[in-house]
Design a protein around this motif. Structure first.
Motif, PDB file in Angstrom:
ATOM      1  N   LEU A   1      33.405  52.151  39.691  1.00  0.00           N
ATOM      2  CA  LEU A   1      33.730  51.554  38.395  1.00  0.00           C
ATOM      3  C   LEU A   1      34.940  52.277  37.825  1.00  0.00           C
ATOM      4  O   LEU A   1      35.017  53.508  37.860  1.00  0.00           O
ATOM      5  N   ALA A   2      35.910  51.508  37.321  1.00  0.00           N
ATOM      6  CA  ALA A   2      37.126  52.075  36.750  1.00  0.00           C
ATOM      7  C   ALA A   2      37.372  51.464  35.379  1.00  0.00           C
ATOM      8  O   ALA A   2      36.797  50.438  35.020  1.00  0.00           O
ATOM      9  N   TYR A   3      38.247  52.096  34.602  1.00  0.00           N
ATOM     10  CA  TYR A   3      38.628  51.532  33.307  1.00  0.00           C
ATOM     11  C   TYR A   3      39.610  50.367  33.467  1.00  0.00           C
ATOM     12  O   TYR A   3      39.823  49.583  32.549  1.00  0.00           O
ATOM     13  N   GLY A   4      40.209  50.245  34.652  1.00  0.00           N
ATOM     14  CA  GLY A   4      41.158  49.180  34.951  1.00  0.00           C
ATOM     15  C   GLY A   4      41.884  49.514  36.233  1.00  0.00           C
ATOM     16  O   GLY A   4      41.716  50.589  36.814  1.00  0.00           O
ATOM     17  N   GLY A   5      42.674  48.540  36.728  1.00  0.00           N
ATOM     18  CA  GLY A   5      43.525  48.805  37.872  1.00  0.00           C
ATOM     19  C   GLY A   5      43.023  48.339  39.212  1.00  0.00           C
ATOM     20  O   GLY A   5      43.634  48.628  40.240  1.00  0.00           O
ATOM     21  N   ALA A   6      41.913  47.584  39.268  1.00  0.00           N
ATOM     22  CA  ALA A   6      41.312  47.231  40.560  1.00  0.00           C
ATOM     23  C   ALA A   6      42.015  46.079  41.269  1.00  0.00           C
ATOM     24  O   ALA A   6      41.872  45.920  42.479  1.00  0.00           O
ATOM     25  N   TYR A   7      42.792  45.255  40.543  1.00  0.00           N
ATOM     26  CA  TYR A   7      43.503  44.145  41.184  1.00  0.00           C
ATOM     27  C   TYR A   7      44.764  44.697  41.859  1.00  0.00           C
ATOM     28  O   TYR A   7      45.887  44.290  41.553  1.00  0.00           O
ATOM     29  N   ALA A   8      44.623  45.579  42.804  1.00  0.00           N
ATOM     30  CA  ALA A   8      45.786  46.250  43.407  1.00  0.00           C
ATOM     31  C   ALA A   8      45.414  46.818  44.762  1.00  0.00           C
ATOM     32  O   ALA A   8      44.235  46.968  45.106  1.00  0.00           O
ATOM     33  N   GLU A   9      46.442  47.160  45.537  1.00  0.00           N
ATOM     34  CA  GLU A   9      46.210  47.751  46.858  1.00  0.00           C
ATOM     35  C   GLU A   9      45.620  49.144  46.757  1.00  0.00           C
ATOM     36  O   GLU A   9      44.887  49.576  47.661  1.00  0.00           O
ATOM     37  N   TYR A  10      45.930  49.869  45.682  1.00  0.00           N
ATOM     38  CA  TYR A  10      45.407  51.217  45.470  1.00  0.00           C
ATOM     39  C   TYR A  10      44.967  51.374  44.017  1.00  0.00           C
ATOM     40  O   TYR A  10      45.519  50.753  43.105  1.00  0.00           O
ATOM     41  N   ILE A  11      43.985  52.236  43.835  1.00  0.00           N
ATOM     42  CA  ILE A  11      43.514  52.544  42.488  1.00  0.00           C
ATOM     43  C   ILE A  11      43.196  54.032  42.410  1.00  0.00           C
ATOM     44  O   ILE A  11      42.753  54.626  43.403  1.00  0.00           O
ATOM     45  N   VAL A  12      43.452  54.656  41.270  1.00  0.00           N
ATOM     46  CA  VAL A  12      42.981  56.014  41.027  1.00  0.00           C
ATOM     47  C   VAL A  12      41.801  55.938  40.071  1.00  0.00           C
ATOM     48  O   VAL A  12      41.827  55.217  39.080  1.00  0.00           O
ATOM     49  N   VAL A  13      40.758  56.685  40.401  1.00  0.00           N
ATOM     50  CA  VAL A  13      39.533  56.634  39.618  1.00  0.00           C
ATOM     51  C   VAL A  13      38.829  57.974  39.734  1.00  0.00           C
ATOM     52  O   VAL A  13      38.938  58.660  40.745  1.00  0.00           O
ATOM     53  N   SER A  14      38.135  58.361  38.690  1.00  0.00           N
ATOM     54  CA  SER A  14      37.369  59.603  38.730  1.00  0.00           C
ATOM     55  C   SER A  14      36.329  59.565  39.834  1.00  0.00           C
ATOM     56  O   SER A  14      35.628  58.556  40.021  1.00  0.00           O
ATOM     57  N   THR A  15      36.222  60.660  40.562  1.00  0.00           N
ATOM     58  CA  THR A  15      35.184  60.730  41.592  1.00  0.00           C
ATOM     59  C   THR A  15      33.787  60.673  40.979  1.00  0.00           C
ATOM     60  O   THR A  15      32.817  60.360  41.677  1.00  0.00           O
ATOM     61  N   HIS A  16      33.679  60.959  39.700  1.00  0.00           N
ATOM     62  CA  HIS A  16      32.376  60.887  39.023  1.00  0.00           C
ATOM     63  C   HIS A  16      31.886  59.450  38.890  1.00  0.00           C
ATOM     64  O   HIS A  16      30.721  59.221  38.563  1.00  0.00           O
ATOM     65  N   MET A  17      32.791  58.474  39.146  1.00  0.00           N
ATOM     66  CA  MET A  17      32.406  57.068  39.041  1.00  0.00           C
ATOM     67  C   MET A  17      32.395  56.370  40.393  1.00  0.00           C
ATOM     68  O   MET A  17      32.387  55.147  40.473  1.00  0.00           O
ATOM     69  N   LEU A  18      32.391  57.157  41.467  1.00  0.00           N
ATOM     70  CA  LEU A  18      32.333  56.602  42.815  1.00  0.00           C
ATOM     71  C   LEU A  18      30.914  56.676  43.377  1.00  0.00           C
ATOM     72  O   LEU A  18      30.118  57.519  42.974  1.00  0.00           O
TER      73      LEU A  18
END
Length: 336
Positions: free
Chosen positions: A94-111
């Protein structure tokens, strides 16, 4: 390594479906506890439609790129990632945004580690919907075994998750509403709801009261807003909780709404959202998802219902399908 990637953007920042297009943008760089994930699939949510039109309050830390749930492979880390993850791990999150893309940065706490039993498409449809349902039912609705629950928009992804959670944890009865007979049938025959009512052809409040012997239901999860406000007050039981998560039916109440039930029934009516919550709050819900639901996905007790899978090049058609309320379950887009 390239410093750019492809992503879905909105021409002009906000706009109609026709404004969606894939273009080159800067590739994000992970920092602190973040991971860089190469996206395999992402899920669509109704908030994406609102954000595209400029009607959704986006958190300040969110990417301007749409999308909050995804599955993919970790390619790199910031300097303070959780030790349980490594480069090459298959994950969803789960991310705050950015998933419609080839890459995303997201906190490992939400993986979450991707189970081998689930596909990329299924995993991309879990985070937002199942965590939202978990939050609504347990944290806000204070569900305990033996309570009855009504899920509005029963064929929506969050309600599909919520109905399954309610049944699995021994609700006394689980009801749903929808605007099509086929969706009502789906809620009962596929999901196992006790009964489902068509809000366009039936008096759903009367049906709920009849089904409960006049008592009403203990918890109502609502995405409609103004259109169900009075009905919720009438259909809720004494000391009941109504959880308000959306306003698909508008935000302005009509004249003549009777709020007497608030005092007479000691009703609690609480609104909430997930995306505006901080990482610590979301992280606790992630942990609850992993502990409570993930084993049931793996052994098949919980179903991740995907209505359709489309290549992300067809993002406009994907938004049209969701906007037209054609779906029973998730719309998922795949990359590559």
């Amino acid at each position: 390594m390239s410093k750019t990637m492809r992503a879905v953007e909105i021409e002009g920042g906000v706009g109609p479906i026709s404004a969606l297009h894939i273009t080159d943008v800067p590739k994000p760089v992970p920092k602190d506890s973040q991971a860089l994930v190469k996206v395999k699939a992402f899920g669509l949510n109704r908030m994406d439609l609102l954000q595209r039109e400029g009607h959704y309050p986006v958190p300040p830390q969110a990417s301007k790129i749409l999308g909050v749930e995804f599955s993919g492979v970790i390619e790199a880390f910031g300097c303070d990632a959780e030790e349980e993850y490594k480069v090459g791990d298959e994950v969803f999150g789960l991310a705050y945004g950015g998933a419609y893309a080839e890459y995303i940065v997201v906190s490992t706490h939400m993986l979450v580690h991707k189970p081998k039993e689930l596909t990329w498409e299924q995993c991309a449809g879990i985070p937002e919907t199942w965590i939202t349902a978990t939050q609504a039912l347990y944290l806000i609705g204070l569900f305990t075994p033996g309570k009855s629950v009504l899920w509005h928009a029963g064929a929506s992804s969050v309600s599909i998750a919520g109905i399954q959670l309610s049944i699995a944890d021994s609700a006394s009865a689980v009801y749903a509403t929808a605007r099509q007979d086929s969706k009502c049938e789906f809620c009962v025959s596929t999901l196992g709801a006790t009964a489902a009512f068509n809000t366009t052809t039936q008096d759903w409040v009367a049906e709920v009261l009849e089904a409960t012997g006049g008592k009403g239901v203990d918890i109502i999860i609502d995405f409609i807003g103004a259109g169900t406000f009075q009905g919720n007050l009438d259909a809720i039981a004494k000391d009941g909780i109504i959880v308000h998560l959306g306003a698909m039916g508008g935000t302005k109440l009509p004249a003549g709404v009777d709020i007497g039930g608030f005092v007479r029934k000691r009703i609690r009516y609480e609104g909430s959202s997930l995306r505006s919550r901080d990482e610590a709050y979301q992280g606790k819900l992630r942990d609850q998802l992993v502990e409570h639901a993930l084993p049931r996905f793996v052994d098949g007790r919980f179903k991740v219902l995907v209505d359709r899978v489309m290549p992300w090049e067809e993002i406009q058609e994907a938004h049209r399908a969701l906007e037209a309320n054609e779906t029973k379950g998730k719309v998922i887009c795949t990359i590559g």
